[in-house]
Design a protein around this motif. Structure first.
Motif, short mmCIF file in Angstrom:
data_model
loop_
_atom_site.label_atom_id
_atom_site.label_comp_id
_atom_site.label_asym_id
_atom_site.label_seq_id
_atom_site.Cartn_x
_atom_site.Cartn_y
_atom_site.Cartn_z
N SER A 1 22.65 -20.70 26.13
CA SER A 1 21.98 -21.13 24.88
C SER A 1 22.71 -22.33 24.26
O SER A 1 23.13 -22.29 23.10
N PRO A 2 22.89 -23.41 25.02
CA PRO A 2 23.68 -24.53 24.48
C PRO A 2 22.93 -25.26 23.37
O PRO A 2 21.72 -25.37 23.39
N ARG A 3 23.69 -25.74 22.37
CA ARG A 3 23.06 -26.49 21.29
C ARG A 3 22.89 -27.96 21.69
O ARG A 3 21.99 -28.64 21.20
N SER B 1 22.85 -36.56 17.34
CA SER B 1 22.52 -35.59 18.39
C SER B 1 21.25 -36.02 19.10
O SER B 1 20.25 -36.30 18.45
N GLU C 1 27.35 -36.51 13.49
CA GLU C 1 26.44 -35.36 13.63
C GLU C 1 24.99 -35.81 13.70
O GLU C 1 24.16 -35.15 14.34
N HIS D 1 31.11 -34.78 23.63
CA HIS D 1 30.28 -34.95 22.43
C HIS D 1 30.11 -36.43 22.10
O HIS D 1 29.04 -36.85 21.67
N ASP E 1 24.32 -30.51 20.76
CA ASP E 1 24.36 -31.46 19.64
C ASP E 1 25.72 -32.16 19.62
O ASP E 1 26.60 -31.87 20.44
N ARG F 1 16.44 -33.17 23.16
CA ARG F 1 16.83 -32.20 24.20
C ARG F 1 15.69 -31.92 25.20
O ARG F 1 14.57 -31.63 24.81
N ARG G 1 29.05 -32.59 17.75
CA ARG G 1 29.87 -31.94 16.72
C ARG G 1 31.15 -32.74 16.50
O ARG G 1 32.25 -32.25 16.67
N TRP H 1 12.49 -27.55 22.58
CA TRP H 1 12.88 -28.23 23.82
C TRP H 1 11.65 -28.86 24.46
O TRP H 1 10.57 -28.28 24.43
#
Ligand SMILES: NC(=O)c1ccc[n+]([C@@H]2O[C@H](COP(=O)([O-])OP(=O)(O)OC[C@H]3O[C@@H](n4cnc5c(N)ncnc54)[C@H](OP(=O)(O)O)[C@@H]3O)[C@@H](O)[C@H]2O)c1
Length: 318
Positions: free
Chosen positions: A196-198, A210, A207, A176, A200, A213, A202, A225
């Motif tokens: 289904s990856p975010r 991020s 935060e 991260h 971002d 994408r 964390r 996306w």
């Protein structure tokens, strides 16, 4: 200069298309000014450090990780002029600016004003810190890192597809942090569909960092996306210094086949997977001899129960 590089690191992932420069101003052996390139690329590091130092900048020594700019911009003054106006006596520069508008003129302008200039201090760590900007200027594409989290035997998922989690919390937190330092992050369409990856960040306090994408697919990307139709599409990306590719096996292999990976981040967990999904698909090797001499180890860390190894692509002239 080490402190200036560390300051410049604060901007990595925020300054593109500008470089993440750091600057420290020293007078009589004490640091009197600190600065780094701000989000969006302005103000520049030197402007921040000079403002921090105020009148103490007169007669002081400035350490800058990149040659000060000398071109006029509607977004701010040239840093070489600011250093001259502030009465800086000496400037140490880690790396020359490869921006075609520069051609060494930043240093020439300082010298013409009677400032002593030393070049090349901490050249290697500064180049590493600004690899994204340097690669974009020299190669016309972002600096590309491929991240893989594998078992000891190189697996990234069970045969059933289960892949959460291979590594422990420390290694995942480290990923991260790396995301926060990149401008864009990419996965293959297979990973998007399976996990289904975010993608971002964390980490508390980061935060907001991020990255943008991207998904590698020959088809249309889902909402939220941006699609990249082939690894070579990176040459058309604008305003991105650092791109992190987070797999999966086919997407990572496609970037390697095109020789577009500059750095490998291999997180290895103390588990065995056996028959399952291996970390990489076909990377286009003709012989074992072709596999040798391509990668050199740059870093190795223990993260909780896992290990991170970072390798850099060995390229001619680098
Ligand atoms: N442990 C880890 O670090 C890690 C990380 C990520 C993923 N994974 C695991 O890896 C698995 C997914 O890997 P995967 O190999 O099946 O899928 P993938 O690499 O994520 O995606 C494959 C898809 O990427 C697109 N693609 C690949 N090469 C391309 C090229 N040259 N040009 C354009 N598009 C290209 C294609 O999408 P289209 O068919 O849409 O064209 C292809 O179907 C999942 O089980 C996931 O959990 C593990």
């Amino acid at each position: 200069m080490g402190a200036a590089i560390a300051l410049g690191e604060r901007g990595r992932g925020l300054t593109a298309p500008n470089p993440n420069v750091g600057c420290v101003i020293v007078r009589d052996g004490r640091i009197v000014g600190r600065g780094w390139t701000q989000g969006g690329g302005r103000p520049h590091a030197e402007a921040m450090a000079l403002a921090d130092a105020g009148a103490l900048a007169r007669g002081a020594h400035a350490y800058v990780t990149l040659e000060p700019c000398c071109h006029l911009s509607p977004r701010g003054p040239a840093c070489a002029d600011l250093l001259v106006e502030a009465g800086i006596a000496e400037v140490s520069v880690a790396i020359p600016d490869p921006d075609p508008r520069m051609r060494g003129e930043g240093v020439l302008r300082l010298e013409a004003a009677g400032i002593r200039v030393a070049n090349g201090l901490h050249h290697e760590p500064a180049s590493r810190s600004m690899a994204g900007f340097l690669t974009r200027i020299r190669a016309g594409r972002p600096y590309i890192t491929l991240k893989l989290a594998t078992s000891l035997d190189g697996g990234i998922a069970l045969a059933s597809g289960e892949s959460h989690w291979i590594t422990g919390p420390e290694a995942r937190a480290h990923t991260h942090l790396e995301r926060a330092r990149c401008d864009s992050i990419l996965v293959g369409r297979g990973t998007l569909d399976a996990d289904s990856p975010r993608l971002d960040v964390r980490l508390e306090g980061l935060e907001q960092r991020s990255p943008h994408r991207l998904v590698l697919t020959r088809h249309q990307a889902p909402p939220g996306w941006e699609s990249l139709a082939a690894p070579e599409g990176v040459f058309a990306l604008t305003g991105i210094n650092d791109l992190l590719v987070e797999g999966g096996a086919s997407a990572g292999a496609a970037f390697l086949r095109s020789d577009l990976v500059d750095r490998l981040m291999l997180y290895r967990a103390p588990i065995l997977i056996g028959e399952g999904k291996s970390g990489l698909g076909d990377i286009g090797l003709g012989s074992l001899a072709d596999a040798h001499g391509r990668w050199r180890i740059a870093e190795s860390h223990v993260l909780g129960i896992d290990r991170l190894e970072v390798y850099e692509r060995v390229r001619e002239g680098c």
